[in-house]
Design a protein around this motif. Sequence first.
Motif, PDB file in Angstrom:
ATOM      1  N   MET A   1     -18.602   8.012 -14.367  1.00  0.00           N
ATOM      2  CA  MET A   1     -18.248   6.777 -13.592  1.00  0.00           C
ATOM      3  C   MET A   1     -18.583   5.564 -14.526  1.00  0.00           C
ATOM      4  O   MET A   1     -19.333   5.601 -15.321  1.00  0.00           O
ATOM      5  N   SER A   2     -17.837   4.357 -14.298  1.00  0.00           N
ATOM      6  CA  SER A   2     -17.813   3.396 -15.112  1.00  0.00           C
ATOM      7  C   SER A   2     -19.305   2.780 -15.125  1.00  0.00           C
ATOM      8  O   SER A   2     -19.876   2.566 -13.941  1.00  0.00           O
ATOM      9  N   ILE A   3     -19.539   2.251 -16.036  1.00  0.00           N
ATOM     10  CA  ILE A   3     -20.976   1.365 -15.967  1.00  0.00           C
ATOM     11  C   ILE A   3     -21.001   0.188 -15.060  1.00  0.00           C
ATOM     12  O   ILE A   3     -21.832  -0.292 -14.509  1.00  0.00           O
ATOM     13  N   PHE A   4     -19.859  -0.309 -14.926  1.00  0.00           N
ATOM     14  CA  PHE A   4     -19.646  -1.356 -13.902  1.00  0.00           C
ATOM     15  C   PHE A   4     -19.669  -1.123 -12.497  1.00  0.00           C
ATOM     16  O   PHE A   4     -19.977  -2.086 -11.560  1.00  0.00           O
ATOM     17  N   GLU A   5     -19.587   0.127 -12.297  1.00  0.00           N
ATOM     18  CA  GLU A   5     -19.884   0.879 -10.998  1.00  0.00           C
ATOM     19  C   GLU A   5     -21.420   1.202 -10.526  1.00  0.00           C
ATOM     20  O   GLU A   5     -21.770   1.722  -9.649  1.00  0.00           O
ATOM     21  N   TYR A   6     -22.200   0.933 -11.715  1.00  0.00           N
ATOM     22  CA  TYR A   6     -23.611   1.723 -11.523  1.00  0.00           C
ATOM     23  C   TYR A   6     -24.210   0.878 -10.315  1.00  0.00           C
ATOM     24  O   TYR A   6     -25.030   1.671  -9.871  1.00  0.00           O
ATOM     25  N   ASN A   7     -24.322  -0.228 -10.219  1.00  0.00           N
ATOM     26  CA  ASN A   7     -25.177  -1.036  -9.194  1.00  0.00           C
ATOM     27  C   ASN A   7     -24.295  -1.355  -7.988  1.00  0.00           C
ATOM     28  O   ASN A   7     -24.871  -1.437  -7.009  1.00  0.00           O
ATOM     29  N   GLY A   8     -23.085  -1.508  -8.162  1.00  0.00           N
ATOM     30  CA  GLY A   8     -22.064  -1.727  -6.964  1.00  0.00           C
ATOM     31  C   GLY A   8     -22.108  -3.141  -6.511  1.00  0.00           C
ATOM     32  O   GLY A   8     -23.230  -3.882  -6.525  1.00  0.00           O
ATOM     33  N   SER A   9     -20.841  -3.832  -6.170  1.00  0.00           N
ATOM     34  CA  SER A   9     -20.989  -5.180  -5.933  1.00  0.00           C
ATOM     35  C   SER A   9     -19.626  -5.513  -5.337  1.00  0.00           C
ATOM     36  O   SER A   9     -18.643  -4.933  -5.619  1.00  0.00           O
ATOM     37  N   ALA A  10     -19.636  -6.829  -4.552  1.00  0.00           N
ATOM     38  CA  ALA A  10     -18.584  -7.247  -4.168  1.00  0.00           C
ATOM     39  C   ALA A  10     -18.454  -8.753  -4.161  1.00  0.00           C
ATOM     40  O   ALA A  10     -19.732  -9.389  -3.626  1.00  0.00           O
ATOM     41  N   LEU A  11     -17.648  -9.518  -4.924  1.00  0.00           N
ATOM     42  CA  LEU A  11     -17.392 -10.722  -5.114  1.00  0.00           C
ATOM     43  C   LEU A  11     -16.390 -11.380  -4.747  1.00  0.00           C
ATOM     44  O   LEU A  11     -15.346 -10.929  -5.109  1.00  0.00           O
ATOM     45  N   VAL A  12     -16.274 -12.761  -3.868  1.00  0.00           N
ATOM     46  CA  VAL A  12     -14.955 -13.191  -3.837  1.00  0.00           C
ATOM     47  C   VAL A  12     -15.241 -14.868  -3.509  1.00  0.00           C
ATOM     48  O   VAL A  12     -16.249 -15.267  -3.182  1.00  0.00           O
ATOM     49  N   ALA A  13     -14.224 -15.558  -3.977  1.00  0.00           N
ATOM     50  CA  ALA A  13     -14.189 -16.894  -3.834  1.00  0.00           C
ATOM     51  C   ALA A  13     -12.794 -17.238  -3.376  1.00  0.00           C
ATOM     52  O   ALA A  13     -11.822 -16.761  -3.737  1.00  0.00           O
ATOM     53  N   MET A  14     -12.999 -18.492  -2.629  1.00  0.00           N
ATOM     54  CA  MET A  14     -11.506 -18.847  -1.989  1.00  0.00           C
ATOM     55  C   MET A  14     -11.842 -20.279  -2.014  1.00  0.00           C
ATOM     56  O   MET A  14     -12.715 -20.970  -1.873  1.00  0.00           O
ATOM     57  N   VAL A  15     -10.353 -20.832  -1.997  1.00  0.00           N
ATOM     58  CA  VAL A  15     -10.335 -22.367  -1.975  1.00  0.00           C
ATOM     59  C   VAL A  15      -9.691 -22.788  -0.819  1.00  0.00           C
ATOM     60  O   VAL A  15      -8.899 -22.158  -0.144  1.00  0.00           O
ATOM     61  N   GLY A  16     -10.210 -24.018  -0.385  1.00  0.00           N
ATOM     62  CA  GLY A  16      -9.997 -24.515   0.929  1.00  0.00           C
ATOM     63  C   GLY A  16      -9.440 -26.020   0.628  1.00  0.00           C
ATOM     64  O   GLY A  16      -9.111 -26.192  -0.616  1.00  0.00           O
ATOM     65  N   LYS A  17      -9.368 -26.882   1.635  1.00  0.00           N
ATOM     66  CA  LYS A  17      -8.920 -28.229   1.604  1.00  0.00           C
ATOM     67  C   LYS A  17     -10.171 -29.040   1.138  1.00  0.00           C
ATOM     68  O   LYS A  17     -11.154 -29.165   1.984  1.00  0.00           O
ATOM     69  N   ASN A  18     -10.052 -29.528  -0.354  1.00  0.00           N
ATOM     70  CA  ASN A  18     -11.496 -30.123  -0.813  1.00  0.00           C
ATOM     71  C   ASN A  18     -12.685 -29.341  -0.510  1.00  0.00           C
ATOM     72  O   ASN A  18     -13.906 -29.933  -0.373  1.00  0.00           O
ATOM     73  N   CYS A  19     -12.553 -28.256  -0.569  1.00  0.00           N
ATOM     74  CA  CYS A  19     -13.787 -27.393  -0.399  1.00  0.00           C
ATOM     75  C   CYS A  19     -13.577 -25.941  -0.919  1.00  0.00           C
ATOM     76  O   CYS A  19     -12.251 -25.513  -1.392  1.00  0.00           O
TER      77      CYS A  19
ATOM     78  N   ALA B   1     -15.367 -21.749  -1.064  1.00  0.00           N
ATOM     79  CA  ALA B   1     -16.466 -20.708  -0.518  1.00  0.00           C
ATOM     80  C   ALA B   1     -16.368 -19.685  -1.516  1.00  0.00           C
ATOM     81  O   ALA B   1     -15.495 -19.339  -2.044  1.00  0.00           O
ATOM     82  N   ILE B   2     -17.861 -19.144  -1.770  1.00  0.00           N
ATOM     83  CA  ILE B   2     -17.930 -18.108  -2.569  1.00  0.00           C
ATOM     84  C   ILE B   2     -18.917 -17.130  -1.902  1.00  0.00           C
ATOM     85  O   ILE B   2     -19.869 -17.553  -1.171  1.00  0.00           O
ATOM     86  N   ALA B   3     -18.641 -15.904  -1.807  1.00  0.00           N
ATOM     87  CA  ALA B   3     -19.453 -14.748  -1.076  1.00  0.00           C
ATOM     88  C   ALA B   3     -19.617 -13.420  -1.950  1.00  0.00           C
ATOM     89  O   ALA B   3     -18.866 -13.356  -2.751  1.00  0.00           O
ATOM     90  N   SER B   4     -20.564 -13.012  -1.582  1.00  0.00           N
ATOM     91  CA  SER B   4     -20.910 -11.474  -2.150  1.00  0.00           C
ATOM     92  C   SER B   4     -21.600 -10.580  -0.973  1.00  0.00           C
ATOM     93  O   SER B   4     -22.087 -11.200  -0.167  1.00  0.00           O
ATOM     94  N   ASP B   5     -21.890  -9.269  -1.534  1.00  0.00           N
ATOM     95  CA  ASP B   5     -22.588  -8.558  -0.740  1.00  0.00           C
ATOM     96  C   ASP B   5     -23.876  -8.774  -1.271  1.00  0.00           C
ATOM     97  O   ASP B   5     -24.469  -9.500  -1.876  1.00  0.00           O
ATOM     98  N   ARG B   6     -24.925  -7.687  -0.526  1.00  0.00           N
ATOM     99  CA  ARG B   6     -26.442  -8.145  -0.758  1.00  0.00           C
ATOM    100  C   ARG B   6     -26.797  -6.704  -1.380  1.00  0.00           C
ATOM    101  O   ARG B   6     -28.242  -6.486  -1.652  1.00  0.00           O
ATOM    102  N   ARG B   7     -26.343  -5.791  -1.656  1.00  0.00           N
ATOM    103  CA  ARG B   7     -26.679  -4.432  -2.089  1.00  0.00           C
ATOM    104  C   ARG B   7     -27.024  -4.185  -3.619  1.00  0.00           C
ATOM    105  O   ARG B   7     -26.077  -4.885  -4.377  1.00  0.00           O
ATOM    106  N   LEU B   8     -28.086  -4.026  -3.994  1.00  0.00           N
ATOM    107  CA  LEU B   8     -28.144  -3.383  -5.393  1.00  0.00           C
ATOM    108  C   LEU B   8     -28.644  -1.929  -5.252  1.00  0.00           C
ATOM    109  O   LEU B   8     -29.685  -1.437  -4.567  1.00  0.00           O
ATOM    110  N   GLY B   9     -27.752  -1.293  -5.892  1.00  0.00           N
ATOM    111  CA  GLY B   9     -27.953   0.138  -5.965  1.00  0.00           C
ATOM    112  C   GLY B   9     -28.150   1.032  -7.232  1.00  0.00           C
ATOM    113  O   GLY B   9     -27.701   0.168  -8.341  1.00  0.00           O
ATOM    114  N   VAL B  10     -28.487   1.949  -7.491  1.00  0.00           N
ATOM    115  CA  VAL B  10     -28.379   3.001  -8.825  1.00  0.00           C
ATOM    116  C   VAL B  10     -27.422   3.965  -8.326  1.00  0.00           C
ATOM    117  O   VAL B  10     -27.924   4.968  -7.492  1.00  0.00           O
ATOM    118  N   GLN B  11     -26.317   3.869  -8.743  1.00  0.00           N
ATOM    119  CA  GLN B  11     -25.024   4.843  -8.417  1.00  0.00           C
ATOM    120  C   GLN B  11     -25.247   4.967  -6.659  1.00  0.00           C
ATOM    121  O   GLN B  11     -24.944   3.887  -6.008  1.00  0.00           O
TER     122      GLN B  11
END
Lengths: 223, 204
Positions: free
Chosen positions: B1-19, B21-31
């Motif tokens: 398994m890739s080291i990038f997948e060791y802790n697990g994560s989800a991240l996203v950012a979106m553009v709106g009109k003059n604003c 949003a950035i969001a992520s999950d809250r999990r920290l795992g070891v595999q």
Amino acid sequence: MTKQQANWSPYDNNGGTCVAVAGADYCVIAADTRMSTGYNILTRDYSKIIKLSDKCVMASSGFQADVRALQKVLASRHLIYQHQHNKQMSCPAMGQLLSNTLYYKRFFPYYSFNVLGGLDNEGKGCVFTYDAVGSYERVGYSSQGSGSTLIMPFLDNQLKSPSPLLLPAKDAVTPLSESEAIDLVKTCFASATERDIYTGDKLEIVVLNADGIRREEMDLRKD
Amino acid sequence: MSIFEYNGSALVAMVGKNCFAIASDRRLGVQLQTIATDFQRIYKIHDKLFIGLSGLATDTQTLHQRLVFRHKLYELREERDMKPETFASLVSAILYEKRFGPYLCQPVIAGLGDDDKPFICTMDSIGAKELAKDFVVSGTASESLYGACEAMFKPDMGPEELFETISQALLSSVDRDCLSGWGGHVYVVTPTEVTERILKGRMD
């Protein structure tokens, strides 16, 4: 000198995405028509959907040579069934047959990822979703193939199905009307085509309902 | 398994009109084992600039510390906050310094620039910048997020609609990814205010 050897693999991945949605009195089965290998497109007009009976349709992605072999087995088994029972196989029966056929090759599997859609004996829409070795489940909607990771979360969001562990068992069919379901499937593929290189060219949609089978097409991105 | 997948994560950012949003999950795992369910991967650099770091958690924290340090030095010398574009170049340069032994993370940068023009960008672990007009994603749930965002995003959304869209996209995506989930953090940033919300999702 290092040892040199020719390498050959019996498998290839031809990509492609399949989606099926079951409603109260219809079933929509869709797949793109691109067939690829690696970074090459082999053809832009290859149908991944096959009619197994009047009320049962299968869409398959993965390795198309294996898919064709699988389709041939299912067709001949269905012909024998028709001779013995003087009727066509029901969709749930075809679902079980497909599972058994896949598991029969458990240790040299058909590299195919299938969704089976159709109408059950009550005329209700049904979708069966499979892995390559025949593990299967009856669901309200499903997606398989290269674009499934992109499509599945969106289908979850739009169609949220009840847990299969609930007691008493809840019906998994979607609440949408037939035309709404077709639009949803089109949206799914339009999105998946943007990011998945193995999905595109054309979308083939098969709709089953009490009136019979209907086929639709929609153009997708060709790049 | 890739080291990038060791802790697990989800991240996203979106553009709106003059604003944005950035969001992520809250999990920290070891595999496959979950260690924490209130983990922060989005960091505030200043009121109009956020960075989310997906990938190996230990490297995201180290990188964040270096970025805070560099931003403070910038503030002292220039007596102003960094522009998002400048900050993205800084992150890129810091990552490329470690070209052959990289920080194992994929950043997402989102900020409001001059005249409150939203800016989002992502890069790989060695600092190759990818600027986008609509949305950016990263982490183990990135494929799911691409699918969800591609279907749900539309241009020029207001802050409330943007919050709803990014939350729906995040929650439906992490539910199809084993390594991320346990709710989400969502920041919606407008020229006048920053709203931070914590989402409850499937806790499994």
